[in-house]
Design an enzyme around this catalytic site. Structure first.
Site, PDB file in Angstrom:
ATOM      1  N   ASP A  54       0.839  -1.069   0.233  1.00 50.74           N
ATOM      2  CA  ASP A  54       0.031   0.106   0.084  1.00 50.74           C
ATOM      3  C   ASP A  54       0.979   1.284   0.057  1.00 50.74           C
ATOM      4  O   ASP A  54       2.005   1.243  -0.352  1.00 50.74           O
ATOM      5  CB  ASP A  54      -0.861  -0.068   1.070  1.00 50.74           C
ATOM      6  N   ASP A 103      -5.460   4.403  -6.094  1.00 46.38           N
ATOM      7  CA  ASP A 103      -5.687   3.530  -4.905  1.00 46.38           C
ATOM      8  C   ASP A 103      -5.680   1.942  -5.257  1.00 46.38           C
ATOM      9  O   ASP A 103      -5.970   1.676  -6.025  1.00 46.38           O
ATOM     10  CB  ASP A 103      -6.930   4.307  -4.063  1.00 46.38           C
TER      11      ASP A 103
END
Length: 492
Positions: A157, A360
C-alpha cells in the site's frame, strides 16, 4: 466507437465487440460463480521468494494467497458485492478522517537542510509514524525480513509506514497463536530506532528510550509498536539494509486473515519507493504493478524496472504525478475532464483538481466528488435509457436488468489529464456485472463509479482497482509521471 457485450455468456465470459475495427476481446467474468479454467494452478513462486525483483501479487481471497482462508470468502474465494462495498466504505472513512486531521493541523514546515536530495529525489527529513492503519488491504506479496530472511506474507500500500506483526504477540481472549509473525530474536541484524531520531516522530516516547508508539486498526483494536530497522529481502539478489518498520505486538494486525503486515510504497522517508530511488540510476521507475483480474489469477509487483522497457509500446499513456499536502504519502494524477460519448462533463479543470485524484490499490470502485459523479451518472443513464433499470445496490446507484438481451451497447467513457493525454476506458473498467444477490439469476450490471461518501466534503477523486486492472501501472516517481500500459497484464 462503442462496445457490445454478449450477455448469454455472462456466467462464463463476456464477449466484447467493438464495431470500430471489429475487434473482439474475451474477458473473464466478475460473476460470483468464480469459474476458472485452472483454479488450482498456483504458481510455485507465490509462496516463496522470487528469483528477481518481480513479485507475484495475489488477491487476499485467492486460493494461492499465503493468507487464503481469511474472513468473507465466497465460493472459490470470490468476494460478495456487499463485502466489497463495505471495505470500500472503510477505506473512504479512513481517507476522510485523514483529510479532516490535515485541515485542523498546523501547516507543515518547509523542507529543512537535513532533507536529503539525490538524483532529483527529495527525501523528507523525518519519518511519520502512523497511529492508525489505513482501512483495508486487498493484494499480497511475499518478502523476507531479518537475517536470515524470514518469509512473510505482506499486503502492499501507500500508507506511509511499513508494519509487521512481531513476536511475542499480545493476545486478547482466546486468540490463536501468532504462528505467522516476524521473530526479532531470530535476526542478527535487527536494530531499534531511538526516541528523538529523525525516524521517530509523532510519538509519545521519552528521550533515551526506543521509538515506541500506540495505534489502532480499522476495527478499533489498540496496541503498541516499536520502530526497528532490519534487512528487507525481495529476492536473493535484491535486498535493502536498515529498512524501517513498525514492529507491532498484537494477535491480529489486520482484519484480513493472518497477513503479517504491509510493505509501504508511498513517498515517505523510509518507504521502499524512496529506498529504490536513492539506490537506483536515472532511467529507473520506482515500481510497477499489474493487479489480478480476479481471485483465480495473479498479477505482479515489479521493483525498480527499467523505463526503456516501455519505450515504443503502443497505447501507453504518460500522466503527470501531482502532490497534495492533505495526503503527501499518496499518489495523485492531474485529472482535468471526463467525457461520455465525446462530450465533456460541464466542469472546468479546477473542479476536478480540487483536492486531487488519487490512485488507490485498496478501494475496488472509482469514487468521484459528488457533483462530478452526479453529472457522469446522468449522462450515462441518458445513454442507457433503452435498458431496464434495476434497484441500486448501496453506493452503486446506476444498475440495469439485462434479462433476455443478447447484446448491449455501452457509451464511451474517457479520462483526460492535464498534459492532454486521454485514456479511453473499456467496459471492464467502468461496468460491474454480477448476480450473486438475486434469487432468479438474471444478468445484472452497474456503473462501477460512485459518489465519494460518507463525507459530502470529501475532496479527493479516487481511481479504484477495477479501473486499473486492465493496465500495467508504472510509477516513474523520479520523473514525476505515472504510465498506464495496455496489453502487459495478460487477458482480462
Amino acid at each position: 466507437m462503442v462496445s457490445a457485450v454478449h450477455l448469454t455468456l455472462i456466467l462464463l465470459c463476456l464477449l466484447v465487440t467493438q464495431t470500430h475495427g471489429s475487434r473482439r476481446v474475451l474477458l473473464s467474468s466478475t460473476d460470483a460463480s468464480g469459474a476458472s479454467s485452472s483454479p488450482n494452478a498456483c504458481p510455485s513462486v507465490c509462496l516463496v521468494f522470487n528469483n528477481g525483483k518481480k513479485l507475484p501479487v495475489m488477491h487476499r481471497l485467492s486460493p494461492c494467497s499465503p493468507i487464503s482462508g481469511g474472513g468473507g470468502a465466497r465460493k472459490h474465494g470470490t468476494a460478495a458485492l456487499h463485502e466489497i462495498l463495505h471495505r470500500d466504505g472503510l477505506r473512504l472513512r479512513y481517507l476522510s478522517n485523514l483529510q479532516a486531521a490535515s485541515a485542523t493541523a498546523a501547516p507543515a514546515p518547509a523542507p529543512s537542510p537535513s532533507s536529503t536530495q539525490t538524483s532529483g529525489v527529495l527525501v523528507p527529513a523525518a519519518q511519520n509514524v502512523v497511529s492508525s492503519l489505513p482501512g483495508v488491504f486487498t493484494y499480497t506479496v511475499v518478502a523476507g525480513y531479518g537475517t536470515p530472511a524470514q518469509p512473510l506474507p505482506l499486503f502492499f500500500d501507500a500508507s506511509g509506514m511499513s508494519n509487521l506483526r512481531c513476536k511475542p504477540c499480545s493476545f486478547s481472549g482466546a486468540s490463536a497463536p501468532c504462528d505467522q509473525s516476524f521473530d526479532p530474536s531470530m535476526s542478527s541484524s535487527l536494530r531499534t530506532v531511538p526516541c528523538g531520531s529523525p525516524d521517530c516522530t509523532e510519538t509519545a516516547c521519552t528521550s533515551g528510550s526506543s521509538c515506541t508508539f500506540t495505534y489502532t486498526n480499522s476495527t478499533f483494536v489498540f496496541g503498541n509498536g516499536t520502530v526497528v530497522t532490519d534487512t528487507l529481502t525481495l529476492s536473493p539478489s535484491s535486498t535493502f539494509d536498515n529498512f524501517a518498520v513498525g514492529c507491532m505486538q498484537l494477535d491480529n494486525l489486520f482484519s484480513d486473515g493472518v497477513a503479517v503486515g504491509n510493505i509501504d510504497l508511498s513517498r515517505s522517508r523510509h518507504s521502499l519507493t524512496t529506498r529504490v530511488l536513492l539506490s537506483s540510476s536515472p532511467g529507473t521507475a520506482a515500481f510497477t504493478y499489474c493487479l489480478p483480474a480476479d481471485t483465480d489469477t495473479h498479477g505482479f509487483l515489479d521493483i525498480a524496472p527499467t523505463l526503456s522497457d516501455y519505450s515504443g509500446l503502443a497505447g501507453v499513456k504518460y500522466v503527470p504525478l501531482v502532490t497534495n499536502p492533505t495526503g503527501p504519502n499518496f499518489y495523485y494524477v492531474d485529472l482535468v475532464a471526463i467525457t461520455v460519448n465525446g462530450k465533456d462533463l460541464p466542469f472546468p479543470p479546477a473542479t476536478y483538481r480540487g483536492e486531487g485524484t488519487m490512485i488507490d490499490t485498496q478501494a475496488a470502485f472509482t469514487y468521484l466528488n459528488p457533483p462530478i459523479y452526479a453529472a457522469l451518472r446522468d449522462e450515462f443513464r441518458s445513454a442507457m435509457a433503452k435498458y431496464q433499470s434495476a434497484p441500486a445496490f448501496s453506493d452503486l446507484d446506476t444498475c440495469y436488468n439485462f434479462t433476455g438481451i443478447d447484446y448491449i451497447t455501452l457509451p464511451d467513457i474517457s479520462l483526460r489529464f492535464g498534459n492532454g493525454e486521454t485514456m479511453d476506458l473499456d467496459d471492464r473498467q467502468f461496468m460491474y456485472f454480477f448476480r450473486d444477490h438475486l434469487d432468479d439469476g438474471f444478468p445484472f450490471g452497474c456503473l462501477a463509479f460512485a459518489a465519494a461518501t460518507p463525507d459530502p466534503n470529501f475532496g479527493w477523486n479516487l481511481l479504484g482497482t477495477q479501473l486499473q486492472r486492465t493496465k500495467e501501472i508504472v510509477y516513474d516517481v523520479r520523473g514525476g509521471m505515472v504510465a498506464f500500459v495496455p496489453s502487459r497484464c495478460g487477458l482480462r
